[in-house]
Design a protein around this motif. Structure first.
Motif, mmCIF file in Angstrom:
data_model
loop_
_atom_site.group_PDB
_atom_site.id
_atom_site.type_symbol
_atom_site.label_atom_id
_atom_site.label_comp_id
_atom_site.label_asym_id
_atom_site.label_seq_id
_atom_site.Cartn_x
_atom_site.Cartn_y
_atom_site.Cartn_z
ATOM 1 N N UNK A 152 -37.255 56.407 4.145
ATOM 2 C CA UNK A 152 -36.575 55.497 5.066
ATOM 3 C C UNK A 152 -37.151 55.669 6.471
ATOM 4 N N UNK A 153 -37.397 54.560 7.135
ATOM 5 C CA UNK A 153 -37.944 54.575 8.495
ATOM 6 C C UNK A 153 -36.950 53.906 9.441
ATOM 7 N N UNK A 154 -36.693 54.561 10.569
ATOM 8 C CA UNK A 154 -35.740 54.058 11.540
ATOM 9 C C UNK A 154 -36.357 54.072 12.929
ATOM 10 N N UNK A 155 -35.919 53.153 13.757
ATOM 11 C CA UNK A 155 -36.331 53.119 15.152
ATOM 12 C C UNK A 155 -35.132 53.380 16.051
ATOM 13 N N UNK A 156 -35.392 54.103 17.115
ATOM 14 C CA UNK A 156 -34.361 54.440 18.089
ATOM 15 C C UNK A 156 -34.255 53.347 19.143
ATOM 16 N N UNK A 157 -33.014 53.014 19.516
ATOM 17 C CA UNK A 157 -32.803 52.204 20.711
ATOM 18 C C UNK A 157 -31.510 52.652 21.365
ATOM 19 N N UNK A 158 -31.284 52.259 22.580
ATOM 20 C CA UNK A 158 -30.053 52.626 23.272
ATOM 21 C C UNK A 158 -29.590 51.476 24.143
ATOM 22 N N UNK A 159 -28.296 51.414 24.340
ATOM 23 C CA UNK A 159 -27.681 50.449 25.238
ATOM 24 C C UNK A 159 -26.655 51.184 26.075
ATOM 25 N N UNK A 160 -26.788 51.057 27.394
ATOM 26 C CA UNK A 160 -25.956 51.810 28.326
ATOM 27 C C UNK A 160 -26.078 53.295 27.987
ATOM 28 N N UNK A 161 -24.943 53.948 27.660
ATOM 29 C CA UNK A 161 -24.991 55.386 27.387
ATOM 30 C C UNK A 161 -25.142 55.693 25.911
ATOM 31 N N UNK A 162 -25.195 54.679 25.060
ATOM 32 C CA UNK A 162 -25.016 54.908 23.637
ATOM 33 C C UNK A 162 -26.324 54.775 22.857
ATOM 34 N N UNK A 163 -26.424 55.576 21.793
ATOM 35 C CA UNK A 163 -27.635 55.625 20.987
ATOM 36 C C UNK A 163 -27.467 54.740 19.749
ATOM 37 N N UNK A 164 -28.547 54.049 19.396
ATOM 38 C CA UNK A 164 -28.515 53.169 18.245
ATOM 39 C C UNK A 164 -29.709 53.385 17.338
ATOM 40 N N UNK A 165 -29.652 52.749 16.192
ATOM 41 C CA UNK A 165 -30.678 52.890 15.161
ATOM 42 C C UNK A 165 -30.986 51.513 14.598
ATOM 43 N N UNK A 166 -32.283 51.247 14.404
ATOM 44 C CA UNK A 166 -32.683 49.990 13.784
ATOM 45 C C UNK A 166 -33.350 50.284 12.457
ATOM 46 N N UNK A 167 -32.913 49.542 11.421
ATOM 47 C CA UNK A 167 -33.502 49.656 10.091
ATOM 48 C C UNK A 167 -33.851 48.244 9.629
ATOM 49 N N UNK A 168 -35.138 47.946 9.603
ATOM 50 C CA UNK A 168 -35.547 46.576 9.290
ATOM 51 C C UNK A 168 -35.017 45.620 10.339
ATOM 52 N N UNK A 169 -34.271 44.636 9.903
ATOM 53 C CA UNK A 169 -33.702 43.665 10.836
ATOM 54 C C UNK A 169 -32.291 44.040 11.279
ATOM 55 N N UNK A 170 -31.779 45.155 10.793
ATOM 56 C CA UNK A 170 -30.408 45.565 11.097
ATOM 57 C C UNK A 170 -30.409 46.544 12.267
ATOM 58 N N UNK A 171 -29.587 46.274 13.284
ATOM 59 C CA UNK A 171 -29.429 47.184 14.404
ATOM 60 C C UNK A 171 -27.999 47.731 14.400
ATOM 61 N N UNK A 172 -27.911 49.056 14.506
ATOM 62 C CA UNK A 172 -26.618 49.722 14.479
ATOM 63 C C UNK A 172 -26.448 50.494 15.779
ATOM 64 N N UNK A 173 -25.497 50.112 16.605
ATOM 65 C CA UNK A 173 -25.236 50.799 17.863
ATOM 66 C C UNK A 173 -23.995 51.669 17.715
ATOM 67 N N UNK A 174 -24.184 52.975 17.885
ATOM 68 C CA UNK A 174 -23.068 53.904 17.729
ATOM 69 C C UNK A 174 -22.283 54.033 19.024
ATOM 70 N N UNK A 175 -21.197 54.770 18.959
ATOM 71 C CA UNK A 175 -20.423 55.106 20.150
ATOM 72 C C UNK A 175 -20.685 56.547 20.577
ATOM 73 N N UNK A 176 -21.850 57.058 20.196
ATOM 74 C CA UNK A 176 -22.273 58.405 20.547
ATOM 75 C C UNK A 176 -23.297 58.346 21.669
ATOM 76 N N UNK A 177 -23.236 59.299 22.578
ATOM 77 C CA UNK A 177 -24.243 59.374 23.627
ATOM 78 C C UNK A 177 -25.290 60.417 23.261
ATOM 79 N N UNK A 178 -26.515 60.212 23.742
ATOM 80 C CA UNK A 178 -27.557 61.210 23.554
ATOM 81 C C UNK A 178 -28.528 60.901 22.446
ATOM 82 N N UNK A 179 -29.826 60.889 22.777
ATOM 83 C CA UNK A 179 -30.842 60.654 21.754
ATOM 84 C C UNK A 179 -30.828 61.732 20.678
#
Length: 423
Positions: free
Chosen positions: A236-263
């Motif tokens: 599985x391959x994932x890409x990191x992204x962030x919005x404001x203080x929160x860390x997210x993960x992209x898998x294919x065309x799906x983007x998942x933004x968590x409510x966790x801070x910190x890479x």
């Protein structure tokens, strides 16, 4: 009383507890003895309160007619009962350990897998030689899988916990500078945590591997079966992204933004999503699980208080997690004050590690640096330094923090969360 005789009674019980204050009808009460208190004295009352059975380790309190049974060691009986129960289970058990991120990863894995399965998992921080057996014993016939967190602060502890929970899939979050005193240095940490790998390999079970971690790659080289993430050649391959203080993960065309801070939480997300995909959970359900998971346990938790953004990470701290927290916090917009507490259980390396963290903090040019604990105080007596949180609270009563953002990060024993009401 032996395990085979007792097990049918256990199967009738609602739960096993070691806390006399939480005994409910149809519970089994394991009465532990301590230096200042003997829980066996509560055996009769436990039965009167509705307990199905009580285990004591003082012969004089035994009353078989009332299901109060004597054993030589309550702890050993609890562990043996858990092992016996685990041997009857036919469900997948996921075991995880690591220096940082265990609990957050466990919570995320549970959130994802619960989208499709009935999952039992470690409650709170019950991850030691008592907590792991209690978690195993809480697994009921309706559960379809389990997620077990294993903590350790010395060699052979993970090895022992693996014998109790017998994981089918195992994951080590990372190898960091935690519990250096008990493990005997960083190499000891690697050896101790890798006891999970040793168990999985010897029992031909599956290892979840972050292939961006060179230690994980080295320790699992040539082994199968594995589930891998992190590189182009991984499962599985994932890409990191962030919005404001929160860390997210992209898998294919799906983007998942968590409510966790910190890479540093990115790999925790990767582990949870990898297992969700491995078990065939729909991607939209995985996305929903990640985005609705709200940290409430003082781990990477971001809250607003008045006009201040608070980052609460007060459940634990070691040099690895402290450095990651500071480097993440410096990216926040606006002025920043850090309140950092001592990192405990570092042994002979304590002074050097506290000195290094303080130097890092100064290099990041925070507007305010406040330390709590004797280790930081001893190396920085002229700074805004306090021996304990009570001293800091008295200071804060007349010295209001003016920054837009405040980080609280320290070991559990420092109890930095007590100062939240005074910020």
């Amino acid at each position: 009383m032996n395990i085979e005789e007792f097990y049918p009674l256990f199967l009738q019980a609602d739960k096993v507890t070691i806390d006399s204050r939480k005994i409910a009808s149809n519970d089994i009460f394991m009465a532990f003895s301590g230096g200042n208190f003997n829980a066996a004295t509560l055996a009769q009352k436990a039965v009167e309160d509705g307990a199905l059975a009580v285990i004591v380790e003082q012969k004089e309190y035994e009353d078989k007619d009332r299901n109060i049974f004597y054993v030589s060691s309550t702890l050993e009986f609890l562990q043996a009962l858990a092992i016996h129960h685990r041997n009857q289970l036919q469900i997948p058990v996921i075991g995880l350990t690591g220096s940082n991120g265990k609990t957050t990863t466990k919570e995320l894995i549970h959130a994802v897998l619960s989208q499709q399965f009935n999952v039992q998992y470690t409650q709170g921080n019950l991850n030691n030689h008592i907590g792991v057996p209690l978690t195993i014993l809480s697994i009921k016939p309706e559960h379809e899988m389990a997620v077990i967190e294993m903590g350790a602060n010395h060699q052979k502890e993970i090895e022992f916990l693996c014998k109790i929970c017998r994981p089918n899939i195992g994951y080590i979050t990372n190898f960091g500078k935690a519990h250096l005193e008990g493990f005997g240095g960083f190499e000891g940490v690697i050896k101790g945590k890798s006891e999970l790998y040793d168990y999985l390999k010897s029992h031909h079970q599956t290892i979840l591997v972050n292939e961006n971690d060179p230690i994980q790659i080295e320790k699992t080289k040539g082994y199968t079966p594995t589930i891998t993430f992190g590189k182009e050649t991984s499962d599985f391959q994932f890409n990191l992204f962030s919005e404001e203080h929160f860390v997210g993960l992209q898998y294919g065309d799906i983007k998942l933004l968590s409510q966790l801070t910190g890479e540093y939480n990115f790999t925790n997300l990767c582990a949870a999503v990898s297992l969700g995909l491995h078990f065939g959970i729909d991607q939209e359900k995985i996305k929903s699980a990640i985005e609705h998971y709200t940290p409430t346990n003082m781990r990477s938790q971001v809250v607003k208080k008045n006009a201040i953004t608070l980052v609460l990470d007060t459940y634990n701290a070691n040099p690895s997690s402290m450095a990651a927290s500071l480097k993440n916090f410096v990216t926040f917009e606006g002025s920043k004050t850090i309140i950092i507490g001592d990192m405990l259980e570092l042994g002979e390396e304590s002074e050097a590690e506290h000195t290094s963290i303080l130097a890092l903090a100064h290099s990041l040019n925070f507007e305010g640096i406040i330390t709590v604990g004797k280790n930081f105080k001893n190396i920085n007596p002229a700074g805004t330094a306090f021996y304990n949180t009570d001293e800091l609270i008295e200071y804060l009563k007349s010295n209001k923090i003016q920054s837009d953002n405040v980080l609280l990060k320290g070991s559990r024993g420092i109890s930095l969360e007590k100062v939240i009401d005074f910020i």
